[in-house]
Design a protein around this motif. Structure first.
Motif, PDB file in Angstrom:
ATOM      1  N   ALA A 189       0.750  -1.243  -0.040  1.00 18.51           N
ATOM      2  CA  ALA A 189       0.044  -0.062   0.097  1.00 18.51           C
ATOM      3  C   ALA A 189       0.993   1.134   0.038  1.00 18.51           C
ATOM      4  N   ASN A 190       0.394   2.345  -0.749  1.00 16.21           N
ATOM      5  CA  ASN A 190       1.156   3.630  -0.987  1.00 16.21           C
ATOM      6  C   ASN A 190       0.913   4.492   0.195  1.00 16.21           C
ATOM      7  N   PHE A 191       1.397   4.176   1.289  1.00 17.27           N
ATOM      8  CA  PHE A 191       1.222   5.176   2.602  1.00 17.27           C
ATOM      9  C   PHE A 191       2.358   5.738   2.906  1.00 17.27           C
ATOM     10  N   THR A 192       2.357   7.126   3.460  1.00 18.91           N
ATOM     11  CA  THR A 192       3.394   7.500   4.001  1.00 18.91           C
ATOM     12  C   THR A 192       3.428   7.804   5.499  1.00 18.91           C
ATOM     13  N   PHE A 193       2.304   7.646   5.855  1.00 19.23           N
ATOM     14  CA  PHE A 193       2.139   7.326   7.632  1.00 19.23           C
ATOM     15  C   PHE A 193       2.465   8.817   8.074  1.00 19.23           C
ATOM     16  N   SER A 194       2.765   9.944   7.264  1.00 21.80           N
ATOM     17  CA  SER A 194       3.004  11.359   7.800  1.00 21.80           C
ATOM     18  C   SER A 194       2.079  11.957   8.646  1.00 21.80           C
ATOM     19  N   PRO A 195       2.451  12.813   9.771  1.00 25.44           N
ATOM     20  CA  PRO A 195       1.281  13.528  10.054  1.00 25.44           C
ATOM     21  C   PRO A 195       0.258  14.378   9.353  1.00 25.44           C
ATOM     22  N   ALA A 245     -12.544  11.434   6.670  1.00 24.41           N
ATOM     23  CA  ALA A 245     -13.462  10.337   7.549  1.00 24.41           C
ATOM     24  C   ALA A 245     -14.255  10.829   8.677  1.00 24.41           C
ATOM     25  N   SER A 246     -14.303  12.444   8.768  1.00 21.23           N
ATOM     26  CA  SER A 246     -14.901  12.952   9.950  1.00 21.23           C
ATOM     27  C   SER A 246     -14.523  12.515  11.188  1.00 21.23           C
ATOM     28  N   GLY A 247     -13.409  12.290  11.157  1.00 23.58           N
ATOM     29  CA  GLY A 247     -12.601  11.971  12.649  1.00 23.58           C
ATOM     30  C   GLY A 247     -12.958  10.483  13.091  1.00 23.58           C
ATOM     31  N   ASN A 248     -13.560   9.764  12.132  1.00 22.45           N
ATOM     32  CA  ASN A 248     -13.734   8.291  12.480  1.00 22.45           C
ATOM     33  C   ASN A 248     -12.460   7.443  12.095  1.00 22.45           C
ATOM     34  N   PRO A 249     -11.883   6.892  12.780  1.00 23.89           N
ATOM     35  CA  PRO A 249     -10.635   6.217  12.454  1.00 23.89           C
ATOM     36  C   PRO A 249     -11.023   4.944  11.639  1.00 23.89           C
ATOM     37  N   SER A 250     -12.176   4.333  11.968  1.00 27.00           N
ATOM     38  CA  SER A 250     -12.385   3.211  11.015  1.00 27.00           C
ATOM     39  C   SER A 250     -12.779   3.328   9.787  1.00 27.00           C
ATOM     40  N   LYS A 251     -13.011   4.726   9.350  1.00 31.46           N
ATOM     41  CA  LYS A 251     -13.300   4.938   7.880  1.00 31.46           C
ATOM     42  C   LYS A 251     -12.209   5.582   7.238  1.00 31.46           C
ATOM     43  N   THR A 252     -10.835   5.585   7.820  1.00 30.35           N
ATOM     44  CA  THR A 252      -9.669   5.994   7.126  1.00 30.35           C
ATOM     45  C   THR A 252      -8.946   4.634   6.329  1.00 30.35           C
ATOM     46  N   PRO A 253      -8.330   5.027   5.212  1.00 33.97           N
ATOM     47  CA  PRO A 253      -7.894   3.997   4.418  1.00 33.97           C
ATOM     48  C   PRO A 253      -6.860   2.935   5.159  1.00 33.97           C
ATOM     49  N   TYR A 254      -6.512   3.250   6.330  1.00 30.84           N
ATOM     50  CA  TYR A 254      -5.520   2.353   6.835  1.00 30.84           C
ATOM     51  C   TYR A 254      -6.236   1.077   7.395  1.00 30.84           C
ATOM     52  N   GLU A 257      -0.604  13.345   6.307  1.00 30.71           N
ATOM     53  CA  GLU A 257      -1.464  12.035   5.657  1.00 30.71           C
ATOM     54  C   GLU A 257      -2.369  11.513   6.874  1.00 30.71           C
ATOM     55  N   VAL A 258      -2.180  11.551   7.997  1.00 34.39           N
ATOM     56  CA  VAL A 258      -3.161  11.218   9.134  1.00 34.39           C
ATOM     57  C   VAL A 258      -4.186  12.176   9.290  1.00 34.39           C
ATOM     58  N   SER A 259      -3.566  13.455   9.295  1.00 35.87           N
ATOM     59  CA  SER A 259      -4.536  14.520   9.375  1.00 35.87           C
ATOM     60  C   SER A 259      -5.531  14.548   8.226  1.00 35.87           C
ATOM     61  N   SER A 260      -5.107  14.455   7.062  1.00 38.97           N
ATOM     62  CA  SER A 260      -6.019  14.416   5.842  1.00 38.97           C
ATOM     63  C   SER A 260      -7.106  13.202   6.002  1.00 38.97           C
ATOM     64  N   PHE A 261      -6.543  12.019   6.269  1.00 39.03           N
ATOM     65  CA  PHE A 261      -7.506  10.776   6.505  1.00 39.03           C
ATOM     66  C   PHE A 261      -8.531  11.327   7.357  1.00 39.03           C
ATOM     67  N   LEU A 309      -3.265   3.627  14.401  1.00 39.65           N
ATOM     68  CA  LEU A 309      -3.280   2.317  14.224  1.00 39.65           C
ATOM     69  C   LEU A 309      -3.603   1.306  15.706  1.00 39.65           C
ATOM     70  N   LEU A 310      -2.964   1.787  16.662  1.00 35.21           N
ATOM     71  CA  LEU A 310      -3.160   1.144  18.017  1.00 35.21           C
ATOM     72  C   LEU A 310      -4.610   1.230  18.503  1.00 35.21           C
ATOM     73  N   PHE A 311      -5.309   2.403  18.155  1.00 34.64           N
ATOM     74  CA  PHE A 311      -6.864   2.613  18.385  1.00 34.64           C
ATOM     75  C   PHE A 311      -7.665   1.648  17.695  1.00 34.64           C
ATOM     76  N   LEU A 312      -7.341   1.590  16.429  1.00 36.31           N
ATOM     77  CA  LEU A 312      -7.928   0.667  15.677  1.00 36.31           C
ATOM     78  C   LEU A 312      -7.745  -0.784  16.077  1.00 36.31           C
ATOM     79  N   TRP A 313      -6.602  -1.147  16.382  1.00 35.01           N
ATOM     80  CA  TRP A 313      -6.156  -2.628  16.783  1.00 35.01           C
ATOM     81  C   TRP A 313      -7.073  -2.977  18.076  1.00 35.01           C
ATOM     82  N   LEU A 314      -7.240  -1.999  18.893  1.00 31.54           N
ATOM     83  CA  LEU A 314      -7.999  -2.112  20.245  1.00 31.54           C
ATOM     84  C   LEU A 314      -9.535  -2.104  20.128  1.00 31.54           C
TER      85      LEU A 314
END
Length: 887
Positions: free
Chosen positions: A666-672, A682-691, A674-678, A744-749
């Motif tokens: 997957a073409n992710f940079t994981f930069s701040p 996703a309107s602040g919903n981590p489960s709707k991010t491309p990760y 990119e995280v902010s954009s995702f 990612l930790l929050f999604l994992w939990l």
């Protein structure tokens, strides 16, 4: 085949080497000694370190005159006796150099804890690993620091993600040779008994205590000024010390206008901070360590200054000729002392004011006459402004002090907390007495807007006191926030030109060094008064910018020397601290959490103890991670601090917790960014991010996740009683240095959510109001409240009081030791009632983490070698391809 004896076979002569007083034989081995056939590559194929105690004293002959301070000749003598090879000799010299002249981290693969002590050096640390059956000592100081360390082998299923289950299966049930679906890794758990310790045989960003006021004379002077009876104070302290409560201190003074009392050391701090003005210092530094109540001391200074102004105004009015004809209200007549009264020792208004009255006390007059009128301003990072307003309105009496927030970048639940247009008009009117009743809280980004509000009416915004909270985060920064220091300099110039008193400016931070003493320069440039301080006999003659520049030069020289592996003279180190002490003694109030005041510890918490767990890497991860490291690590052998930064090696650092990311297509940079954009999309919903769709793959085969699982399980099952609370449910804070890692930790939990785990998440896209709401929910008492808070250190690592949590896990090393202390200080702080359990997770195999750990003095990392347990580099991997993500 070379014969390699066990450590028990070493003769007494070799044991005696540590007691030798003679200088090193040479800096390199004699040419007459036979070289070894051992290749250099074999020296790097070592397991993670663990502490192994040398043979007991009974099993060997003791030296006649032991001298444990000098082991310089140990490698030479061992080589002469043919117990080590030439290659091993150079390895020992390398390790010996890093022990004597520490740079933050030993050779790659070693467990490091950033100079946690500087006491006795054991020679066993320097011996090759083969003498210890692949488990050499974890530290050259482990013999004398009571460090508890142990290594264990764990097993991880290749086909599963380790979510909240017991990660440590027994070796009998999981034999890697018998089960191709299981891989092994090792963890080394070491307790750092004093994570926040400061030592003076190295130069770093740590500071000792200054102006703690702990002498009998200083404390009695403080008590006398505030009208507190010394004997009553000691009686109350003795009663508190003998009680069974969790706290050992009791508030000794509640200043008029404050709803809470100040502890003794806090009252002493307020007293000393305001007394700096008597030596021509228009402010100073408040730098108590995190958890000691700096915010409360800030409010104390503001209230004391406010009351001093009021007291002076009341007395001046009483002394004025026009006051004689005024009608006195009903009730007992209270009068100040006459203006020229020389025998007065008290005043009826002493108790009301909270200190000796202006009408007769010389110290009160000297202080009040030096205080400028005007509104009080607290500048704080935007994310901290909302909590600061809430805290101030709780602790300051609203009938006396009007606390207001200003700016669109801070969010407050109370509508009355915002500075209104009518109040701005009142402030612009120029009524200095009315202005002094305001405490305005604003962010660095909005201060220029507040100043512009006054410019509209052609008036100048001239505060009486300015407090810069967490100033190290913005006062020395470039860009828009640098307007703060520019505005302060303008204030000083304007006040001098108009013959007004220069505002008092206090720089507040538990860690005033962000990187080096250079971070103090902008603050000192404002505080310095060259024409006054430069006088030869002035107390501040050794606290000028020129003297600070000398300290900066010594600091930079030390950094350069250690980066290059060169020794730095102890005399120069001593000179650095001598200069720094002379400077800060005149300007700074700082107490450490481990200090005592009047023979009583400042806190009942004790030293900051952190369990450091170092993980090795399952062998199946080595090829992709080595490939990532080879493309990420710069080719230079030495990574110096100027060439590094928070964004360098980001993906490699992220692999410390999620090693499978190295294999993702997957073409992710994981930069701040990119995280902010995702999160925005996703309107602040981590489960709707491309990760999210990649989560099952990202979480595969992670030793750190297995450790976190075990700790969370321990927290959920902990039913011990919390003093002062009806609920026994515990809480855990999960901090990560990276924004992407926290997400990612929050999604994992939460996918799926394990039984008994109720996580909440704070991220950088949240407003300060949204963040505070999540944290308030987390801090609620009871079984229904959230019990795990996931957040990046950049968002919640400072400014938040999380002492209701008893567990804290930091998932990776921070760029500076200062940041690590701040993070653990969120939980390990005043107000903590339960037992504190702290962990820092590391991956010694990861060159990215080694760069971070060694940043303080530079770090030689070679070619970015990735280390693991299992197959060595170059062997064919029979598991290659297992678990590979499909793009």
């Amino acid at each position: 085949m070379e014969f390699r004896p066990d450590v028990e076979d070493l003769p007494n002569d070799l044991w005696r080497i540590g007691g030798s007083d003679k200088p090193p034989v040479t800096d390199k081995p004699s040419s007459s000694l036979k070289p070894s056939n051992t290749t250099g590559e074999e020296e790097y194929n070592r397991a993670v370190l663990s502490a192994v105690t040398p043979p007991s004293k009974e099993s060997r002959e003791e030296p006649d005159q032991p001298n444990f301070s000098d082991w310089d000749d140990f490698p030479e003598m061992a080589l002469e006796l043919d117990f080590i090879t030439e290659s091993e000799y150079w390895d020992m010299k390398f390790r010996q150099r890093h022990a004597k002249y520490p740079t933050g981290l030993p050779k790659p693969g070693f467990l490091s804890k950033r100079e946690y002590t500087h006491e006795v050096i054991s020679p066993w640390y320097f011996l090759p690993d083969r003498f210890f059956e692949n488990t050499p000592p974890s530290s050259p100081r482990s013999v004398t620091t009571s460090i508890v360390s142990a290594t264990e082998t764990s097993y991880i299923a290749i086909t599963e993600s380790p979510i909240i289950s017991s990660p440590h299966a027994s070796p009998e049930k999981h034999d890697k040779k018998a089960d191709p679906n299981v891989d092994s890794y090792q963890i080394t758990t070491t307790e750092d008994p004093d994570y926040g310790a400061n030592y003076r045989d190295v130069i770093d960003d740590s500071l000792g205590a200054y102006n703690d006021g702990d002498t009998e004379h200083e404390w009695n002077s403080c008590l006398e000024f505030f009208g507190v009876h010394a004997e009553e104070y000691r009686r109350q302290l003795a009663i508190k010390a003998s009680s069974a409560t969790h706290s050992t201190r009791v508030p000794v003074k509640k200043l008029p206008g404050m709803t809470v009392g100040l502890f003794d050391y806090q009252l002493m701090g307020v007293y000393n901070l305001l007394n700096f003005v008597l030596n021509d210092v228009r402010g100073g530094f408040l730098a108590d360590e995190q958890g000691l109540g700096k915010t409360q001391e800030m409010f104390g200074v503001l209230l004391l200054a406010h009351n001093l102004r009021r007291c002076k105004a009341d007395v001046t009015e009483f002394w004025s000729p026009s006051a004689k004809g005024k009608v006195v209200k009903k009730g007992p007549a209270k009068k100040h002392n006459a203006k020229n009264s020389e025998d007065a020792r008290s005043c009826p208004y002493d108790q009301k004011m909270g200190f000796k009255c202006y009408c007769y006390n010389e110290l009160t007059r000297n202080l009040a006459d030096r205080l400028p009128d005007g509104p009080n301003v607290i500048i704080a990072p935007a994310r901290n402004c909302g909590p600061m307003v809430k805290d101030a309105k709780t602790k300051l009496d609203g009938k006396i002090i009007r606390v207001r927030g200003y700016g669109t970048d801070i969010h407050m639940t109370d509508k009355d907390s915002k500075l209104t247009s009518a109040e701005l008009a009142s402030l612009r009117s120029g009524n200095a007495t009315a202005q002094s009743d305001f405490v305005i809280i604003v962010s660095p980004e909005s201060i220029h807007k507040l100043v512009a509000e006054f410019a509209k009416s052609k008036t100048t915004f001239t505060p009486g006191i300015v407090m810069l909270d967490e100033f190290h985060q913005y006062a020395a920064s470039s860009g828009e926030v640098n307007r703060v220091t520019a505005w302060l300099k303008h204030l000083r110039t304007s006040s001098t030109n108009n013959k007004r008193l220069i505002p008092l400016v206090y720089f507040v931070s538990g860690t005033p060094f962000e990187n080096s003493p250079c971070d103090l320069r902008p603050a000192l440039e404002f505080l310095e008064r060259p024409q006054i301080w430069s006088k030869p006999n002035h107390p501040l003659s050794s606290a000028t910018v020129t003297h600070l520049d000398e300290c900066i030069k010594l600091f930079d020289s030390y950094t350069t020397s250690t980066t290059q592996g060169s020794p730095f003279p102890q005399t120069k180190i001593n000179e650095y601290y001598h200069r720094l002490d002379k400077l800060l003694t005149q300007l700074m109030v700082r107490r450490l959490a481990t200090d005592t005041f009047q023979s009583t510890k400042l806190t009942s918490l004790g030293k900051l103890k952190v369990n450091i767990i170092d993980h090795t890497l399952p062998s199946c991860h080595i090829p992709p991670l080595q490939s990532l490291a080879s493309t990420t690590i710069p080719p230079t052998a030495n990574l110096k601090p100027p060439t590094t930064g928070p964004d360098l090696l980001l993906k490699l650092r992220l692999c410390g917790t999620f090693p499978s990311i190295a294999s993702t297509t997957a073409n992710f940079t994981f930069s701040p960014e990119e995280v902010s954009s995702f999160l925005t999309t996703a309107s602040g919903n981590p489960s709707k991010t491309p990760y999210f769709p990649h989560l099952p793959f990202f979480t595969l085969l992670s030793p750190k996740l297995a450790t976190i699982s075990s700790i969370i399980t321990q927290m959920v099952n902990d039913k011990t009683k919390i003093p002062g609370e009806s609920s026994s449910s515990k809480k855990l804070v999960l901090f990560s240095p990276l924004e992407a890692e926290s997400l990612l930790l929050f999604l994992w939990l939460t996918n799926p959510k394990p039984e008994g785990v109720k996580p909440v998440y704070v991220h950088g896209r949240m407003t300060s109001l949204e963040s505070q709401r999540v944290i308030d929910k987390f801090l609620e008492v009871g079984n229904a409240a959230p019990n795990v808070l996931v957040a990046p250190t950049g968002v919640c690592g400072t400014g938040f009081n999380l002492q209701r949590a008893g567990y804290l896990v930091l998932t990776g090393p921070t760029w500076t030791r200062r940041e690590g202390r701040q993070v653990f200080g969120r939980v390990h702080r005043v107000g903590q009632r339960g037992v504190v359990r702290l962990w820092e997770l590391r991956g010694g195999w990861n060159p990215g983490e080694r760069v971070v750990l060694g940043l303080g003095g530079g770090l030689e990392i070679g070619n970015g070698f990735v280390e693991g347990v299992g197959k060595g580099e170059g062997e064919e991997d029979e598991d290659e391809g297992k678990g590979k993500e499909v793009g």
